[in-house]
Design an enzyme around this catalytic site. Structure first.
Site, PDB file in Angstrom:
ATOM      1  N   TYR A 146     -25.958 -22.688   1.068  1.00  0.00           N
ATOM      2  CA  TYR A 146     -26.719 -23.932   0.975  1.00  0.00           C
ATOM      3  C   TYR A 146     -28.223 -23.694   1.073  1.00  0.00           C
ATOM      4  O   TYR A 146     -29.005 -24.415   0.460  1.00  0.00           O
ATOM      5  CB  TYR A 146     -26.301 -24.894   2.104  1.00  0.00           C
ATOM      6  CG  TYR A 146     -25.077 -25.698   1.787  1.00  0.00           C
ATOM      7  CD1 TYR A 146     -23.854 -25.073   1.586  1.00  0.00           C
ATOM      8  CD2 TYR A 146     -25.138 -27.089   1.691  1.00  0.00           C
ATOM      9  CE1 TYR A 146     -22.722 -25.818   1.305  1.00  0.00           C
ATOM     10  CE2 TYR A 146     -24.012 -27.833   1.405  1.00  0.00           C
ATOM     11  CZ  TYR A 146     -22.807 -27.194   1.214  1.00  0.00           C
ATOM     12  OH  TYR A 146     -21.687 -27.934   0.928  1.00  0.00           O
ATOM     13  N   LYS A 196     -13.857 -14.134   3.999  1.00  0.00           N
ATOM     14  CA  LYS A 196     -13.392 -13.450   2.789  1.00  0.00           C
ATOM     15  C   LYS A 196     -13.823 -11.993   2.966  1.00  0.00           C
ATOM     16  O   LYS A 196     -14.575 -11.428   2.162  1.00  0.00           O
ATOM     17  CB  LYS A 196     -14.037 -14.131   1.564  1.00  0.00           C
ATOM     18  CG  LYS A 196     -13.481 -13.689   0.230  1.00  0.00           C
ATOM     19  CD  LYS A 196     -12.070 -14.183  -0.056  1.00  0.00           C
ATOM     20  CE  LYS A 196     -11.551 -13.557  -1.344  1.00  0.00           C
ATOM     21  NZ  LYS A 196     -10.105 -13.794  -1.550  1.00  0.00           N
ATOM     22  N   ASP A 228      -8.864 -18.179   1.092  1.00  0.00           N
ATOM     23  CA  ASP A 228      -7.866 -18.645   0.115  1.00  0.00           C
ATOM     24  C   ASP A 228      -6.523 -18.906   0.803  1.00  0.00           C
ATOM     25  O   ASP A 228      -5.849 -19.916   0.554  1.00  0.00           O
ATOM     26  CB  ASP A 228      -7.726 -17.665  -1.060  1.00  0.00           C
ATOM     27  CG  ASP A 228      -7.615 -16.209  -0.640  1.00  0.00           C
ATOM     28  OD1 ASP A 228      -7.775 -15.895   0.567  1.00  0.00           O
ATOM     29  OD2 ASP A 228      -7.351 -15.358  -1.519  1.00  0.00           O
ATOM     30  N   ASP A 252     -17.228 -26.622   4.330  1.00  0.00           N
ATOM     31  CA  ASP A 252     -17.365 -27.837   3.526  1.00  0.00           C
ATOM     32  C   ASP A 252     -16.045 -28.119   2.822  1.00  0.00           C
ATOM     33  O   ASP A 252     -15.512 -29.229   2.866  1.00  0.00           O
ATOM     34  CB  ASP A 252     -18.492 -27.644   2.500  1.00  0.00           C
ATOM     35  CG  ASP A 252     -18.642 -28.846   1.592  1.00  0.00           C
ATOM     36  OD1 ASP A 252     -18.613 -29.979   2.101  1.00  0.00           O
ATOM     37  OD2 ASP A 252     -18.771 -28.651   0.365  1.00  0.00           O
ATOM     38  N   ASP A 256     -12.795 -30.955   4.018  1.00  0.00           N
ATOM     39  CA  ASP A 256     -12.282 -32.018   3.140  1.00  0.00           C
ATOM     40  C   ASP A 256     -10.771 -31.888   2.975  1.00  0.00           C
ATOM     41  O   ASP A 256     -10.049 -32.884   2.964  1.00  0.00           O
ATOM     42  CB  ASP A 256     -12.940 -31.939   1.751  1.00  0.00           C
ATOM     43  CG  ASP A 256     -14.137 -32.869   1.621  1.00  0.00           C
ATOM     44  OD1 ASP A 256     -14.756 -33.170   2.658  1.00  0.00           O
ATOM     45  OD2 ASP A 256     -14.457 -33.283   0.496  1.00  0.00           O
TER      46      ASP A 256
HETATM   47  C1  IPM Z   1     -20.663 -32.922   3.513  1.00  0.00           C
HETATM   48  C2  IPM Z   1     -21.149 -33.245   2.129  1.00  0.00           C
HETATM   49  C3  IPM Z   1     -22.497 -32.580   1.932  1.00  0.00           C
HETATM   50  C4  IPM Z   1     -22.296 -31.083   2.082  1.00  0.00           C
HETATM   51  C5  IPM Z   1     -23.185 -32.901   0.592  1.00  0.00           C
HETATM   52  C6  IPM Z   1     -23.289 -34.381   0.361  1.00  0.00           C
HETATM   53  C7  IPM Z   1     -24.528 -32.252   0.481  1.00  0.00           C
HETATM   54  O1  IPM Z   1     -20.231 -32.829   1.180  1.00  0.00           O
HETATM   55  O2  IPM Z   1     -21.310 -33.342   4.484  1.00  0.00           O
HETATM   56  O3  IPM Z   1     -19.653 -32.243   3.632  1.00  0.00           O
HETATM   57  O4  IPM Z   1     -21.905 -30.419   1.125  1.00  0.00           O
HETATM   58  O5  IPM Z   1     -22.526 -30.588   3.177  1.00  0.00           O
HETATM   59 MN    MN Z   2     -18.423 -31.979   1.975  1.00  0.00          MN
END
Ligand code: IPM
Ligand code: MN
Length: 368
Positions: A146, A196, A228, A252, A256
């Site tokens: 990032y 990894k 993975d 990240d 999710d």
């Molecule tokens: C999160 C989001 C952010 C990230 C984006 C919106 C920049 O996906 O907080 O997970 O990738 O960190």
């Molecule tokens: Mn995210």
């Protein structure tokens, strides 16, 4: 009781942000009443709302408000209205990433909890999630791909060359690893480093550094998993994990995935922490523009973010526990917003759900 005082920057943002924030502030009020403290809640603009008002997703006075506060209670930012802006000016990138960097919020805690009563919300087969689960993703938040340099696109021949850099230094790994081990100490005492290391140089440094920190925490078990494989195990048997420690991009993605497996994004809070008490607390789910303004969004992610804030920035664990207990109680007793209701089950709106949780917090406090 620990003294709970100070200022909170309330940044509701866009989409469902304002409505779940209003509902959450009712729970905050009930908690202040029943636990005998009072914080100073100050609102600021962020995201698309701030772009509309001032042209910038993160105006300077919002940064100043955060700087003078002990914690930030954040809603969500972004929506279709701002999607055609250049990527660098979009609310998500132009508000969240700078906030993380400015305040050095290097550790991101994302609990993915599936309540036993809500196993039907998980996309996984019932036998894989029987009894629910509780996984905590600890994501490094200010390094890796990032922010690593170089990060650029340059002309090359008839095309272009784009580069992002995955770079970590020992101290960046150490500090977030400490957070993960401390979190594990209050849980099932297991940390799994996601990496990894069969391919990436930076992963080798993660392994070495994390092993070093583990030696200082003899009560915590440490193991390692390739990213993975971790992605696969999360959908096969999420309950096998306790704390997943991840570099920025892996965290990240996996957070999710863990959230999806836990059924509803509307239930999951998060905390972004740096040095000292300062932290930013936000729901995992985003601004959900499709249901914004309808009064049906689940406020629990925001309410549990409030609980994390009271515990981590203000050191008030009893208040946080009251809120978590009230949420669990409401779920147990069948209170459902649309996102967590089974077909045919009765649903309540944002305000009713928060009102019920506030009522429970107030009456718990009264009982002592
Ligand atoms: C999160 C989001 C952010 C990230 C984006 C919106 C920049 O996906 O907080 O997970 O990738 O960190
Ligand atoms: Mn995210």
């Amino acid at each position: 009781m620990a003294e709970t005082k100070g200022k909170v920057a309330v940044l509701a943002g866009d989409g469902i942000g304002p409505e779940v924030m209003e509902a959450t502030l009712k729970v905050a009020e009930a908690t202040e009443g029943s636990h005998g403290f009072r914080l100073e809640w100050k609102r600021g603009l962020v995201g698309g709302a701030a772009i509309d008002a001032s042209g910038k997703a993160l105006p300077e006075d919002t940064v100043e408000l955060c700087r003078s506060s002990t914690a930030v209670l954040f809603g969500s930012v972004g929506g279709p209205k701002w999607e055609s802006l250049p990527p660098n000016e979009q609310p998500e990138r132009a508000a969240l990433l700078p906030l993380r960097k400015i305040f050095g919020l290097y550790a991101n805690l994302r609990p993915a909890v599936l309540y036993p009563e809500l196993t039907g919300c998980s996309p996984l087969r019932p036998e894989r999630v029987a009894g629910g689960f509780d996984v905590l993703v600890v994501r490094e938040l200010t390094g890796g791909l990032y922010f690593g340099q170089p990060k650029e696109t340059v002309k090359k021949g008839s095309g272009e060359r784009a580069v992002d850099t995955m770079v970590y230094e020992t101290h960046e790994i150490e500090r977030v690893t400490e957070v993960a081990f401390r979190a594990a100490a209050g849980r099932k005492k297991r940390v799994t480093l996601v990496d990894k290391a069969n391919v990436l140089e930076s992963s080798l440094l993660w392994r070495k550094t994390v092993k070093g920190i583990a030696a200082r925490h003899p009560g915590i078990a440490l193991d390692f998993i390739y990213v993975d494989n971790a992605a696969m195990q999360l959908v096969r048997d999420p309950g096998r994990f306790d704390v997943l420690l991840c570099e920025n991009l892996f965290g990240d993605i996996l957070s999710d995935e863990a959230a999806a497996v836990a059924g509803s994004l509307g239930m999951l809070p998060s905390a972004s922490l740096g040095l000292g008490n300062f932290g930013l607390y936000e729901p995992a789910g985003g601004s959900a523009p499709d249901i914004a303004g309808k009064g049906i969004a689940n406020p629990i992610a925001q309410i549990l973010s409030l609980a994390m804030m009271l515990e981590m920035s203000f050191g008030n664990r009893p208040a946080a526990e009251s809120i978590r207990g009230a949420v669990a109680g409401a779920i147990r007793d069948g209170w459902r917003t649309a996102d967590i209701a089974a077909p045919g089950e009765k649903c309540v709106g944002t305000r009713e759900m928060a009102g019920e949780i506030a009522r429970r917090v107030a009456s718990r406090g009264a009982k002592g």
